[in-house]
Enzyme design. Structure first.
Site, PDB file in Angstrom:
ATOM      1  N   GLY A 228      18.939   5.710  -3.443  1.00 53.35           N
ATOM      2  CA  GLY A 228      20.312   6.115  -3.737  1.00 53.35           C
ATOM      3  C   GLY A 228      21.331   5.462  -2.820  1.00 53.35           C
ATOM      4  N   HIS A 229      22.607   5.688  -3.140  1.00 58.61           N
ATOM      5  CA  HIS A 229      23.673   5.039  -2.363  1.00 58.61           C
ATOM      6  C   HIS A 229      23.719   5.547  -0.925  1.00 58.61           C
ATOM      7  CE1 HIS A 229      26.790   8.114  -4.158  1.00 58.61           C
ATOM      8  NE2 HIS A 229      25.692   8.700  -3.781  1.00 58.61           N
ATOM      9  N   ASN A 230      24.022   4.606  -0.028  1.00 61.10           N
ATOM     10  CA  ASN A 230      24.191   4.900   1.395  1.00 61.10           C
ATOM     11  C   ASN A 230      22.911   5.319   2.105  1.00 61.10           C
ATOM     12  OD1 ASN A 230      27.063   5.847   0.013  1.00 61.10           O
ATOM     13  ND2 ASN A 230      27.265   4.616   1.858  1.00 61.10           N
TER      14      ASN A 230
END
Lengths: 333, 333, 333
Positions: A228-230
């Site tokens: 997922g993002h980050n």
């Protein structure tokens, strides 16, 4: 894109293998090696290895032309040997030197789409129908297999391998709820991948919302993993297939994460942690080096249904035990 | 396909942001905003927001040039502010206006394959190596990223985003068993996707067997989701990555489904239901608005093995408690 | 690549359907059939079927123009009938004959990349942007959908269907650990797939390390399945979506494996075993024909949290029951 399937088997002398792997040669260095094989399957021209002590008894009976051993196993056989402190790692090197599988050819396949502002390092291989977006960067000697999509601005280090169908840099999943409607939060960050990283087939790594998604050096990701993002993954962590890591989670270095594990968002996992296959990690793991498991065991379906019904009553079972304890205590037993 | 990576940062005045988001301006509207950032990270030229009351104390100390606040938080700072009833949704809008990430260019990439009978609406963007089959339809302003496959006859609404590697309209998994052999049941339906839908990277949505698979307006699907044939998903439902929904299941509107959830086939889930990450839904959820969880907790592997062994004996444990209760009752305690 | 979406509906007489499926005709063979439908939805021109005895009562009321029935249900209706020992398999055949969905056109799409040393059988269809590597072989009548990647040397049998985005023959996940660094073990094997196999969208099948990964005849794989290196799957086994099978595991023939199941590496599963959706298989299943389940049940989140807390204390609960039993025994109750 030439070599016919059968034309690329390789032959090296054992002495040459010793030299190129840093192993010590014992016995005849002129023996010619063409293939790696297990102790049990090996025959003429094959080299095998002993890594797991369980298989010590197989060494003497093996028909391998040569064997890779640790110092303390030197005398298990009299065939020519490579002596190395880590026989399995030495075997991996030897297998690389002998590997008959056709290498991905350097250069950009005619059908690939590489944006004019993308930058490719020396000897990069870009496979058929791969797409590399504006401003993306790929380091030296990296291999991008067919049908990979690399979104704009993603940065990938040197000596990386990205298998077919992987998608790097798609939007993270970020929305604000406005009276039931989802308002998209633009994902303005990127994905930064270190050196010597392998990304499996159809694995997806989302770009960050504000900051970047970071994959450390030497990380190995199997197929169909979702990052997922980050998310940030520390150096040399290995993750098996079908695992998902939700947004903003930080995974330490040198971790091993089993297949189909699911790791919640916004938590951290310490260095050198091992997480078993299928485990669902809901909370931070702060202590380095631990080993965690947690999956529900299968059973013949009749037994499973019988036992699973009690799971909904564990709190009640606990109360009943407590009540019994109290009654016995009250009665002075 | 032009803009160099650094050339597309945007600058808007706070007054302009107020006007375009419908927020009320408090303070100096001429301040120039270039970026969104968290309260903690924000600096000169950045706009931040307060949505979660836990972070109220951070507002005063933030170095943001402007902050988005609800009416009741108006006085937490004296920097220029946007006042909005839903600061997080307003932030999302502002972030969209400032987003420096290169937009997908309208038009069909030279390497894409669009069937002659497919119909594309105005301003549709079709990325490199995307494939759009015979008779498929894509609504206005939708973006199809590289390497997406859209099978024949699939219909996608307006303002949709389909990320790289997604496959929409492949055959559902339908076979009749004939003495052990599987006879394929043709999948003659299609997939109909509403407006404002986002489909994540490598997500797959199968077409229906007889009827169609239906995805409502405003649905947001994360990466690597699998939607079986004849599934129907209600408007504005959001589903996180790695979730699977088996065939013919009907999901309500405004649901939130956590990552890696697995939903059996031929069941229904009511509107506004929340399902936790990793949950396995085996039966219908008929009551709207409930929140469901169900995952097996991880533990250090030694503890897990010790406890998990008892799971096979829950029925026996229950019997033992019952026997104790009976003996105590019989003895008059 | 011609047929407009509406131009390919087919019409066959019931007599012709009887002849082509081997069913016995009862009643008027001249009735013209254009579509398959459920008993409930069927109307003029539709043929339906009765397979599950639960729906016997629906036969008389159906508006189908013809019905497929087993011998013992012959008298449930007087409309023209096809009598067949396996009505559902007969229905599947009829549906294939009537299927209005556009068939994949034979030949190689202009945008596909087929290596010069790859060999394609007669009537093979290769879709847009598909990639077929050096020395790969595809048997007669097989269909490779768009954006599929087939690595070098992979062999696929006749009449196979490989859906979009599938990746066959990527590297297995094999590394030797050398003081924390991962040394790649080359994956020199291949993938051998039998005849009549279907591979779902975005499914990945890794090639073997030394030996090959083997998929038997008639195997059906749904979407987003991951098959690790050196796995062997027996003939006619069907596996539902999102399932993962780790390396070197051997699955028997005629098995049914539910969606999102996860099967550990280096184990074997006997023939004709059924594994429920979501089950985690950690150990060999040696007895043929069994049915296994094992998932943790969802519950309203409050109940779940209450019960799940006791899972960590099952060993303690067991001890408390034992202590109670001992105290009662000691007291002579």
């Amino acid at each position: 894109m030439s070599a016919s399937p059968a034309s690329n088997s390789k032959v090296l002398s054992l002495a040459e293998l010793a030299q190129r792997t840093g192993a010590r040669l014992e016995g005849d260095g002129t023996v010619r090696i063409t293939r790696v094989a297990t102790l049990q399957d090996a025959g003429e021209g094959d080299i095998s290895f002993l890594s797991n002590p369980r298989y010590r008894d197989e060494v003497a009976g093996s028909h391998a032309s040569a064997v890779i051993l640790a110092e303390d196993a030197l005398d298990l056989t009299q065939v020519p040997r490579l002596i190395h402190p880590n026989p399995y790692a030495c075997f991996a090197q030897v297998a690389q030197l002998l590997d008959p599988y056709p290498a991905a050819p350097p250069g950009v396949h005619a059908s690939a789409s590489v944006a004019t502002t993308a930058r490719l390092g020396a000897n990069v291989s870009v496979g058929a129908h791969a797409t590399i977006g504006e401003g993306a960067e790929i380091g030296d000697d990296s291999v991008i297999y067919p049908n990979v999509t690399i979104y704009p601005r993603v940065r990938i280090g040197a000596r990386c391998i990205v298998h077919a169908g992987a998608v790097i840099g798609a939007d993270g999943f970020g929305f604000a709820n406005d009276k039931g409607n989802w308002v998209k939060i633009p994902q303005s960050g990127s994905v930064i991948i270190g050196d010597d990283v392998e990304v499996g087939a159809n694995t997806t790594i989302d770009r960050g919302a504000l900051a970047d998604t970071l994959i450390g050096d030497g990380v190995k990701l199997d197929n169909q993993i979702q990052i997922g993002h980050n998310v940030r993954i520390g150096d040399h962590t290995a993750i098996a297939a079908c695992t998902g890591i939700a947004g903003s989670t930080v995974i330490g270095a040198y971790c091993s994460i089993g297949g189909a594990a699911m790791i919640h968002g916004h938590i951290s996992v310490a260095d050198r942690v091992t997480i078993g296959a299928g485990a669902m990690v809901r909370q931070a793991i702060t202590e380095p080096g631990g080993t965690y498991g947690g999956t529900f065991p299968i059973a013949p379906v009749r037994d499973w249904l019988k036992n699973v019904s009690h799971l909904r009553n564990l709190d009640r079972m606990n109360e009943r035990i407590r009540a019994l304890e109290k009654r016995l205590a009250d009665s002075g037993k």
